[in-house]
Design an enzyme around this catalytic site. Structure first.
Site, PDB file in Angstrom:
ATOM      1  N   LYS A 112       0.832  -1.207   0.000  1.00  0.00           N
ATOM      2  CA  LYS A 112       0.000   0.000   0.000  1.00  0.00           C
ATOM      3  C   LYS A 112       0.867   1.257   0.000  1.00  0.00           C
ATOM      4  O   LYS A 112       0.585   2.215  -0.709  1.00  0.00           O
ATOM      5  CB  LYS A 112      -0.923   0.023   1.224  1.00  0.00           C
ATOM      6  N   LYS A 195      -5.454 -11.305  -6.288  1.00  0.00           N
ATOM      7  CA  LYS A 195      -6.646 -11.552  -5.473  1.00  0.00           C
ATOM      8  C   LYS A 195      -7.719 -10.496  -5.746  1.00  0.00           C
ATOM      9  O   LYS A 195      -7.404  -9.352  -6.067  1.00  0.00           O
ATOM     10  CB  LYS A 195      -6.290 -11.572  -3.985  1.00  0.00           C
ATOM     11  N   LYS A 198     -11.060  -4.796  -2.952  1.00  0.00           N
ATOM     12  CA  LYS A 198     -11.797  -3.546  -3.142  1.00  0.00           C
ATOM     13  C   LYS A 198     -10.872  -2.443  -3.620  1.00  0.00           C
ATOM     14  O   LYS A 198     -11.285  -1.545  -4.315  1.00  0.00           O
ATOM     15  CB  LYS A 198     -12.545  -3.123  -1.872  1.00  0.00           C
TER      16      LYS A 198
HETATM   17  P1  TYM Z   1     -10.377  -6.840   5.012  1.00  0.00           P
HETATM   18  O1  TYM Z   1     -11.472  -5.930   5.445  1.00  0.00           O
HETATM   19  O2  TYM Z   1      -9.456  -6.380   3.960  1.00  0.00           O
HETATM   20  O3  TYM Z   1     -10.968  -8.214   4.516  1.00  0.00           O
HETATM   21  C1  TYM Z   1     -11.921  -8.925   5.258  1.00  0.00           C
HETATM   22  C2  TYM Z   1     -11.690 -10.427   5.163  1.00  0.00           C
HETATM   23  O4  TYM Z   1     -11.803 -10.888   3.825  1.00  0.00           O
HETATM   24  C3  TYM Z   1     -10.675 -11.672   3.467  1.00  0.00           C
HETATM   25  N1  TYM Z   1     -10.418 -11.497   2.029  1.00  0.00           N
HETATM   26  C4  TYM Z   1     -10.324 -12.508   1.141  1.00  0.00           C
HETATM   27  N2  TYM Z   1     -10.432 -13.844   1.280  1.00  0.00           N
HETATM   28  C5  TYM Z   1     -10.314 -14.601   0.164  1.00  0.00           C
HETATM   29  N3  TYM Z   1     -10.097 -14.076  -1.072  1.00  0.00           N
HETATM   30  C6  TYM Z   1      -9.984 -12.746  -1.259  1.00  0.00           C
HETATM   31  N4  TYM Z   1      -9.790 -12.239  -2.475  1.00  0.00           N
HETATM   32  C7  TYM Z   1     -10.103 -11.895  -0.119  1.00  0.00           C
HETATM   33  N5  TYM Z   1     -10.048 -10.546   0.051  1.00  0.00           N
HETATM   34  C8  TYM Z   1     -10.239 -10.333   1.364  1.00  0.00           C
HETATM   35  C9  TYM Z   1      -9.557 -11.103   4.317  1.00  0.00           C
HETATM   36  O5  TYM Z   1      -8.486 -12.025   4.452  1.00  0.00           O
HETATM   37  C10 TYM Z   1     -10.271 -10.839   5.621  1.00  0.00           C
HETATM   38  O6  TYM Z   1     -10.365 -12.015   6.387  1.00  0.00           O
HETATM   39  N6  TYM Z   1      -6.853  -6.508   8.516  1.00  0.00           N
HETATM   40  C11 TYM Z   1      -8.151  -7.083   8.235  1.00  0.00           C
HETATM   41  C12 TYM Z   1      -9.244  -6.612   9.189  1.00  0.00           C
HETATM   42  C13 TYM Z   1      -8.996  -6.854  10.637  1.00  0.00           C
HETATM   43  C14 TYM Z   1      -9.016  -8.120  11.302  1.00  0.00           C
HETATM   44  C15 TYM Z   1      -8.788  -7.820  12.690  1.00  0.00           C
HETATM   45  C16 TYM Z   1      -9.184  -9.431  10.878  1.00  0.00           C
HETATM   46  C17 TYM Z   1      -8.782  -5.908  11.594  1.00  0.00           C
HETATM   47  N7  TYM Z   1      -8.669  -6.480  12.807  1.00  0.00           N
HETATM   48  C18 TYM Z   1      -8.746  -8.844  13.623  1.00  0.00           C
HETATM   49  C19 TYM Z   1      -9.122 -10.456  11.825  1.00  0.00           C
HETATM   50  C20 TYM Z   1      -8.899 -10.146  13.192  1.00  0.00           C
HETATM   51  C21 TYM Z   1      -8.548  -6.663   6.834  1.00  0.00           C
HETATM   52  O7  TYM Z   1      -8.033  -5.726   6.283  1.00  0.00           O
HETATM   53  O8  TYM Z   1      -9.566  -7.338   6.305  1.00  0.00           O
END
Ligand code: TYM
Length: 331
Positions: A112, A195, A198
Site C-alpha cells: 500500500k 486476489k 476492493k
Molecule cells: P479486510 O477488510 O481487507 O478483509 C476482510 C476479510 O476478507 C478476506 N479477504 C479474502 N479472502 C479470500 N479471497 C480474497 N480475495 C479476499 N479478500 C479479502 C480477508 O483475508 C479478511 O479475512 N486486517 C483485516 C481486518 C482486521 C481483522 C482484525 C481481521 C482488523 N482487525 C482482527 C481479523 C482479526 C482486513 O483488512 O480485512
C-alpha cells in the site's frame, strides 16, 4: 468453549465475494462451536483517507452484511471496534514492544505504501497491524478466521503476544489463523493472477450488494484461459480454476466432480452455472440487508448490546495488562 474473533473494514459500502467466501461464511459456521466475536473495524478504516458521513453509513451496512451472511447476534458478539476504547489503548502498549523493523516487513503495508508514496502514507497505516493484534489479543481468541492475505498479520500477533507474555508474565492466549485452503484466495475475474480486492476494483470485482444484472455480466465476461478444457491448474489456467473454486465453494460440490461434469463442455456453460450459483446466494443476501437497513435503530441497538458484551471482556484484559506493565492504578 474456545474463542474466535475476526473483523472486516467498512471501507466500501459492499463486501465482495472474496470477503464472503474467504471469511464471512466461515464466521457463520464457527458460531456453533466457538464463543464468537465479530467486529466492524472502523478504526482501521480511517488509515488511508475517508469521508465521515460515508464511514458512518458503511459501518452500519457492514454490520448488516455480517448478519445477512449468517452471523447471529443472539449467539455471537457483534460489535463496532470504536465502541470499545480498549482496542486503541492496548494497541499503544503493544506498539511499544513491536520492533520498527518487524512492522516494516508487513507486506500489506509495503504494497500500500508503495502505491501511495511516502508522503501520502500515514503513520496509522504503518501501525495498523498492531491495532489488529490488539483486536485479537484483547479477547483471548484461539482462532482467527481470515483469508490468506491476513496470515502475516496473525503471525505478528502471535509474536507480539508471546513477547509480552515472556516479558511481563503469561497474559495473552496466542491465536491461530484459520484459513481453509479452498477459499483462502478468491481471484479477480479480469486478472485471475491477483486476489479480488476492493482497492483494485473494476470489472473483476463481484460486490455482494451490486445489481444482480451487473454481477451476471461480470461473471460472463470473466477472463478465461487459452485452450478449451475445463480443468484445475492455477498456473496455466488461473481464470478457469478461479471459476471452479467459486462454484465449488457456493454449491459444496467437490472440485473433482465439477471437472467431471464439465467434460466436453465449454467455458460459456461454466460461466452460466457460476453466475446462477452466485445469484442464488446474493439475491437473498441483498434482501436481508435491505430489511435490516430499514430499521437502523434496531441495528444500532444490536450493536450497543454487542459493544457492552465485548467491553466486559476487553476491559478485564486491559486491566491485567496495565497492571503487568507497571502502570499505577488510579485510586
Ligand atoms: P479486510 O477488510 O481487507 O478483509 C476482510 C476479510 O476478507 C478476506 N479477504 C479474502 N479472502 C479470500 N479471497 C480474497 N480475495 C479476499 N479478500 C479479502 C480477508 O483475508 C479478511 O479475512 N486486517 C483485516 C481486518 C482486521 C481483522 C482484525 C481481521 C482488523 N482487525 C482482527 C481479523 C482479526 C482486513 O483488512 O480485512
Amino acid at each position: 468453549r474456545p474463542r474466535v474473533l475476526s473483523g472486516m473494514q467498512p471501507t466500501n459500502a459492499s463486501l465482495h465475494l472474496g470477503n464472503y467466501l474467504g471469511a464471512l461464511r466461515q464466521w457463520a459456521t464457527m458460531q456453533d462451536e466457538y464463543d464468537a466475536f465479530y467486529c466492524v473495524v472502523d478504526l482501521h478504516a480511517i488509515t488511508a483517507g475517508h469521508d465521515p458521513a460515508q464511514l458512518r453509513e458503511r459501518t452500519r451496512v457492514t454490520a448488516a452484511q455480517y448478519i445477512a451472511g449468517g452471523v447471529d447476534p443472539e449467539r455471537s458478539t457483534l460489535f463496532v471496534q470504536s465502541h470499545v476504547p480498549e482496542h486503541p489503548q492496548l494497541a499503544w502498549v503493544l506498539s511499544c514492544i513491536t520492533g520498527f523493523g518487524e512492522a516494516s516487513r508487513m507486506t500489506q503495508f509495503k504494497d500500500k505504501a508503495a502505491r501511495q508514496g511516502t508522503e501520502a502514507t500515514t503513520v496509522g497505516l504503518f501501525t495498523y497491524p498492531v491495532l489488529q493484534a490488539a483486536d485479537i489479543l484483547l479477547y483471548d481468541a484461539d482462532m482467527v478466521p481470515v483469508g490468506e492475505d491476513q496470515r502475516q498479520h496473525i503471525e505478528l500477533t502471535r509474536d507480539i503476544g508471546g513477547r509480552f507474555n515472556s516479558r511481563f508474565g503469561e497474559t495473552f492466549v496466542l491465536p491461530k489463523a484459520f484459513i481453509p485452503e479452498a477459499t483462502a484466495k478468491i481471484q479477480d475475474l479480469q486478472d485471475p493472477t491477483v486476489k479480488m480486492s476492493k482497492s483494485i476494483g473494476g470489472a473483476g470485482l463481484i460486490e455482494m450488494l451490486e445489481e444482480p444484472k451487473v454481477i451476471e455480466k461480470r461473471i460472463k465476461s470473466a477472463v478465461t484461459d487459452s485452450g478449451r478444457e475445463i480443468t484445475v491448474d492455477p498456473e496455466s489456467k488461473p481464470g478457469v480454476t478461479n471459476l471452479i473454486t467459486i462454484l465449488s465453494a457456493l454449491t459444496m460440490r467437490p472440485v473433482g466432480q465439477i471437472v467431471q461434469d464439465f467434460e466436453g463442455r465449454g467455458y460459456g456453460d461454466l460461466k452460466k452455472e457460476v453466475a446462477s450459483a452466485v445469484l442464488d446466494t446474493v439475491i437473498p443476501f441483498q434482501k436481508r440487508v435491505r430489511e435490516l437497513l430499514d430499521d437502523p435503530a434496531q441495528l444500532d441497538a444490536l450493536l450497543a448490546t454487542g459493544a457492552e458484551k465485548a467491553h466486559d471482556v476487553a476491559s478485564a484484559t486491559l486491566r491485567k495488562v496495565y497492571d503487568r506493565v507497571g502502570f499505577l492504578q488510579p485510586m
